[in-house]
Scaffold this active site. Structure first.
Site: not given
Ligand code: 13P
Length: 239
Positions: A161, A95
């Protein structure tokens, strides 16, 4: 690991990353108020201390990371056998918050992912570019580098992401998301989730994009009402 990807059907996997939120009591309260809708694979990734609280509810549970050794002098880490003993089915790895704040590198992500998969855990490996990298036109280079350390596996899922969209309320435009997902799939033939400010209001649009196989949800997964609404949007698309 998640039972997913039935032949010919659109996979919709909705994963909740609770980050460092929720005690066991709070996790149990969430589970009491949440029922996964039909047609959607739902995964919750609570903090380690709340894993058992969510497992009791019969929901698929992933840890937020996992080490590449089964045991050893690695203070603060957790291993695959420890997670498997609890009934945990997988783990997130790489992550962006791990990369940004805890020194996670492509090399450690590779080690974590490979060992978790070998051990029988499912893996959601997270990739994504920083805002400056996108502005410099380096998005594909960053994704190529981050993906180069991963190998295709039936139990591997990638989460795209974009770091600038995490917790900021900004989401990638449909074109940006679609382009990134197609690029990732051209390098690694695995399901790809979108993550970054997914909410009930935008979930339907994001999840209906070609190449988007689900979502990894942070903030909006903390409340049973909003997470249910996202899962319902996914369920409508899956049916
Ligand atoms: P948010 O949905 O709060 O933007 O976070 C995304 C995330 O980091 C999921 O791993």
């Amino acid at each position: 690991m998640v039972e997913h990807f039935p032949e010919g059907e659109k996979l919709v996997l909705i994963a909740a990353n609770w980050k460092m939120y929720k005690t066991t009591v709070e996790a149990r309260a969430f589970c009491a108020a949440f029922t996964p809708p039909p047609g959607v694979d739902v995964v919750l990734a609570p903090p380690y201390t709340a894993l058992h609280g969510v497992l009791e509810a019969g929901i698929t549970v992933y840890a937020q990371s996992v080490h590449w050794e089964d045991e050893g002098a690695f203070t603060g880490e957790i291993s695959a056998p420890m997670l498997l003993e609890l009934g945990v089915q997988g783990a997130l790895v790489g992550h962006s918050e791990r990369r940004q704040y805890f020194g996670e590198t492509d090399e450690t992500v590779a080690l974590r992912a490979a060992h978790a998969l070998e051990s029988g855990l499912g893996v959601i490996a997270c990739v994504g570019e920083l805002e400056a990298e996108r502005e410099q036109g380096a998005t594909e280079d960053v994704l190529r580098r981050q993906l180069s350390v991963l190998e295709r596996h039936d139990d591997l899922v990638v989460a795209y992401e974009p770091v600038w969209a995490i917790g900021t309320g900004k989401t990638a435009t449909p074109d940006q998301a679609q382009e990134a997902h197609a690029f990732i799939k051209s390098l690694l033939d695995v399901p790809v989730l979108y993550g970054g400010s997914v909410k009930p209001e935008n979930a339907g649009e994001i999840l209906s994009l070609p190449g988007v196989d689900g979502a990894l949800v942070g903030g909006a997964s903390l409340e049973a009402g909003s997470f249910s609404a996202i899962c319902e949007a996914a369920s409508r698309l899956a049916s």
